[in-house]
Design a protein around this motif. Sequence first.
Motif, PDB file in Angstrom:
ATOM      1  N   ASP A 208       0.912  -1.207  -0.015  1.00  0.00           N
ATOM      2  CA  ASP A 208      -0.040   0.047   0.179  1.00  0.00           C
ATOM      3  C   ASP A 208       0.659   1.008  -0.037  1.00  0.00           C
ATOM      4  OD1 ASP A 208      -2.674  -1.292  -0.185  1.00  0.00           O
ATOM      5  OD2 ASP A 208      -2.673  -1.610   2.084  1.00  0.00           O
TER       6      ASP A 208
ATOM      7  N   ARG B 279       1.142  -0.513  -4.810  1.00  0.00           N
ATOM      8  CA  ARG B 279      -0.409  -1.085  -5.027  1.00  0.00           C
ATOM      9  C   ARG B 279      -0.441  -2.305  -5.526  1.00  0.00           C
ATOM     10  NH1 ARG B 279      -0.810   2.569  -1.584  1.00  0.00           N
ATOM     11  NH2 ARG B 279      -0.582   4.753  -2.336  1.00  0.00           N
TER      12      ARG B 279
ATOM     13  N   THR C 111      -3.744   4.792  -9.578  1.00  0.00           N
ATOM     14  CA  THR C 111      -3.577   3.708  -8.692  1.00  0.00           C
ATOM     15  C   THR C 111      -2.174   4.053  -7.708  1.00  0.00           C
ATOM     16  OG1 THR C 111      -4.408   2.562 -10.275  1.00  0.00           O
ATOM     17  CG2 THR C 111      -3.467   1.175  -8.417  1.00  0.00           C
TER      18      THR C 111
ATOM     19  N   TYR D 194      -0.675   6.661  -6.905  1.00  0.00           N
ATOM     20  CA  TYR D 194      -0.704   7.732  -5.828  1.00  0.00           C
ATOM     21  C   TYR D 194      -1.987   7.927  -5.118  1.00  0.00           C
ATOM     22  CZ  TYR D 194       3.818   9.312  -7.809  1.00  0.00           C
ATOM     23  OH  TYR D 194       5.046   9.554  -8.010  1.00  0.00           O
ATOM     24  N   LYS D 195      -3.041   6.848  -5.625  1.00  0.00           N
ATOM     25  CA  LYS D 195      -4.282   7.196  -4.855  1.00  0.00           C
ATOM     26  C   LYS D 195      -4.998   8.546  -4.999  1.00  0.00           C
ATOM     27  CE  LYS D 195      -4.066   3.486  -1.323  1.00  0.00           C
ATOM     28  NZ  LYS D 195      -3.935   3.205   0.109  1.00  0.00           N
TER      29      LYS D 195
END
Length: 323
Positions: free
Chosen positions: A118, A138, A269, A271-272
Amino acid sequence: MNSDLLKKYLDGQCTPEEENEVLKYLEQGNEAEVHRHILSLEETVDSHVPDRVSESLLENIHSSINARSRKGMVSKIKRWQVAAGITILIAVSGIAFWSSRPKLKEQEQDAWISLRNDGQEVKKVSMPDGTSIWLNARAALSYNESAYNDREREVTVTGEAFFDVAGDPGRPFRVKTGNVTTVVLGTAFNIEHYENEHDIRVTLVQGKVEISADKEKYILSPGQLMSYDVEKHSMEVRSTDIGSTKEWLSGQIVFNDLPLEDVLKRVATTYKVDIVCRQPAILNGKRLTGTYMRKPPAELLRKILFVHGLHLEEKAGKYIIRP
């Protein structure tokens, strides 16, 4: 109670009243009668029931009933527990097989290991057999620990991962990514499988791997990349520069001839963050090959978009792509 009723019980055809009668009989019946009914079931199977099996079964039934009686739970014995025990014991002539089998399933279910990176730094996973797996940001890895150690080396991956597989000719190493399965004996390769992207990609650095997807199979050689189109269910193999394949292991972000649309999805994805393109047509036909340092998302996006003459706007916490 006669043998026909016991057989009817084993077949699951008893009424509730008949089922209670069978359970009460198993609880209170004498050993000679139970033994006789067990032997009478010999006619329903192909093989003879050895005396030692019927005796062991008899002892097992009584032990089970006595244990449950002490807990006041005899009336709650489930038909399948007794039926399955009797059927398996008669068929395989062994009492330990059934009693250990449910435990094995439970252990296997409990032994599933799932790992997810994560963070934004590369994470290394050392497997029990000496195989090393690096997970990009990720990325996720899962495997059954019991099966991996005892029988087969199989893992499932989403995201991007690099594998350095320890050789073991007796146990091929399998990686499942969606519809694509990669089988190796001992090699180094890279897999990219992001669930929101169109392609699953496998790049071979050294050794040899067999790729299978749907009904297609292909054996990759070092320096080749396999790209599987998830929507079209088609496989394409081409040569690639493996020099950049491992660069992400040192923390860099690598895109190898990737559609710009998938590049943006991968950045989102990693770096969210939310990346919005209100004119999707401006991305059509655009691809990207390049290696970038891991910078803040806005800085990275501007460098990526500059190559194609596109611009970035930050608004309300979102990154908006515009011409």
